[in-house]
Design a protein around this motif. Structure first.
Motif, PDB file in Angstrom:
ATOM      1  N   UNK A  47       3.762   1.564  -9.983  1.00 61.78           N
ATOM      2  CA  UNK A  47       2.834   0.619 -10.588  1.00 61.78           C
ATOM      3  C   UNK A  47       2.849  -0.676  -9.779  1.00 61.78           C
ATOM      4  N   UNK A  48       1.801  -1.474  -9.931  1.00 64.98           N
ATOM      5  CA  UNK A  48       1.750  -2.737  -9.193  1.00 64.98           C
ATOM      6  C   UNK A  48       2.879  -3.670  -9.619  1.00 64.98           C
ATOM      7  N   UNK A  79       8.004  -6.107  -7.743  1.00 70.24           N
ATOM      8  CA  UNK A  79       9.451  -6.288  -7.847  1.00 70.24           C
ATOM      9  C   UNK A  79      10.146  -5.877  -6.558  1.00 70.24           C
ATOM     10  N   UNK A  80       9.651  -4.808  -5.923  1.00 76.68           N
ATOM     11  CA  UNK A  80      10.277  -4.328  -4.688  1.00 76.68           C
ATOM     12  C   UNK A  80      10.021  -5.295  -3.543  1.00 76.68           C
ATOM     13  N   UNK A  81       8.769  -5.663  -3.329  1.00 72.95           N
ATOM     14  CA  UNK A  81       8.445  -6.497  -2.166  1.00 72.95           C
ATOM     15  C   UNK A  81       8.948  -7.926  -2.332  1.00 72.95           C
ATOM     16  N   UNK A  82       9.193  -8.353  -3.565  1.00 72.25           N
ATOM     17  CA  UNK A  82       9.756  -9.690  -3.789  1.00 72.25           C
ATOM     18  C   UNK A  82      11.280  -9.667  -3.819  1.00 72.25           C
ATOM     19  N   UNK A  83      11.868  -8.524  -3.407  1.00 74.21           N
ATOM     20  CA  UNK A  83      13.328  -8.376  -3.338  1.00 74.21           C
ATOM     21  C   UNK A  83      14.003  -8.555  -4.689  1.00 74.21           C
ATOM     22  N   UNK A 136       0.835  -1.206   0.000  1.00 79.84           N
ATOM     23  CA  UNK A 136       0.000   0.000   0.000  1.00 79.84           C
ATOM     24  C   UNK A 136       0.871   1.257   0.000  1.00 79.84           C
ATOM     25  N   UNK A 137       1.953   1.238   0.805  1.00 73.98           N
ATOM     26  CA  UNK A 137       2.827   2.416   0.872  1.00 73.98           C
ATOM     27  C   UNK A 137       3.452   2.710  -0.482  1.00 73.98           C
ATOM     28  N   UNK A 138       3.952   1.682  -1.153  1.00 69.67           N
ATOM     29  CA  UNK A 138       4.577   1.882  -2.462  1.00 69.67           C
ATOM     30  C   UNK A 138       3.545   2.302  -3.505  1.00 69.67           C
ATOM     31  N   UNK A 139       2.362   1.712  -3.425  1.00 68.03           N
ATOM     32  CA  UNK A 139       1.293   2.086  -4.358  1.00 68.03           C
ATOM     33  C   UNK A 139       0.900   3.547  -4.155  1.00 68.03           C
TER      34      UNK A 139
END
Length: 274
Positions: free
Chosen positions: A61-62, A67-71, A53-56
């Motif tokens: 983009x989703x 890509x970020x949360x999956x490292x 949610x913070x990145x969105x």
């Protein structure tokens, strides 16, 4: 374990959003009941949801969020993405502030309609004056076009006058004329009254010019020049009601110019056709 509705409440999101995140592989349930198909989430997944949610909300983009949360993005790349997004948000805030200023100016103009203080407008003969000035071109004549140009011009002008040993003897005078290309641009002249011979001031880029006398309809504007539109339109309506015609742009004569822009006092001098 939480049902999808319970997890949605704890995460302050909708169940519909969670179903979408599941469908695109962004946040899958911890367990799906094989008999009912119900989704169940664990409390530990709130951390991933918070990051999503913070990145969105930052505008990613989703696909970028995943890509970020999956490292899949290293720390340096993430910092670069965040810096870029910060710059984009700052630019958007600046643009939004400019739009708000435009809206406020238009609102003041609308509020002044039907409440025209005719005694505020005076016809007078403006005497000839000699000014030292620097010039630049603005993309248009709206306040948001003029302010970013005229301010830096004055910041440039006064140190150059000091270097040339020329002291101001009267108020600042800003004047405008149509750009030479007919594209809607405006040539901005930022000047100040001086007692010096006409012509260039050495190689400073400052020019001393003699402005001829003229007849003008005048009105005093109080406050920031970002809000000058309403005052200018009072002047325009007065001229039409009295059967006069303007002969170019208004001059802006700075009568009082303290640090607080809302305390500025500026006389608008609109030349009239003889």
């Amino acid at each position: 374990m939480f049902t999808i509705g319970e997890f949605a409440r704890h995460g302050r999101v909708s169940a519909r959003m969670l179903r979408h995140y599941d469908a695109i592989g962004l946040l899958r349930p911890d367990r799906i009941d094989p008999a009912t198909g119900y989704r169940y989430y664990g409390a530990a997944q709130l951390a991933r949801l918070n990051r999503v949610i913070a990145l969105k909300d930052l505008g990613f983009t989703l696909q970028q969020v995943r890509a970020v949360v999956d490292d899949q993005v290293d720390a340096d790349e993430l910092r670069g993405m965040l810096r870029l997004r910060r710059a984009e948000l700052e630019a958007a805030m600046t643009a939004a502030a400019a739009r708000l200023t435009q809206v406020e100016a238009r609102l003041r103009s609308i509020e002044s309609e039907g409440h025209m203080p005719e005694n505020d407008v005076q016809i007078k003969r403006v005497p000839a004056v000699r000014v030292a000035e620097v010039t630049a071109t603005a993309p248009g004549y709206q306040p948001q076009d003029i302010s970013p140009v005229v301010g830096p011009l004055y910041e440039k002008l006064f140190p150059l006058l000091a270097t040339a040993g020329v002291r101001p003897t009267g108020p600042g005078i800003a004047r405008y004329e149509d750009g030479p290309d007919g594209d809607g641009s405006v040539v901005v002249h930022a000047g100040v009254t001086v007692d010096a011979p006409a012509g260039p001031l050495g190689d400073t880029g400052v020019t001393v010019v003699e402005l001829p006398a003229f007849e003008a309809a005048t009105i005093v504007h109080r406050g920031s020049m970002d809000h000058v539109l309403a005052t200018e339109q009072i002047l325009a309506r007065w001229i039409e009601d009295h059967g006069r015609r303007p002969a170019g742009y208004s001059r802006e004569v700075s009568l009082e110019c303290p640090e607080d822009r809302e305390m500025w006092v500026t006389e608008l001098q609109l030349p009239l056709v003889g």
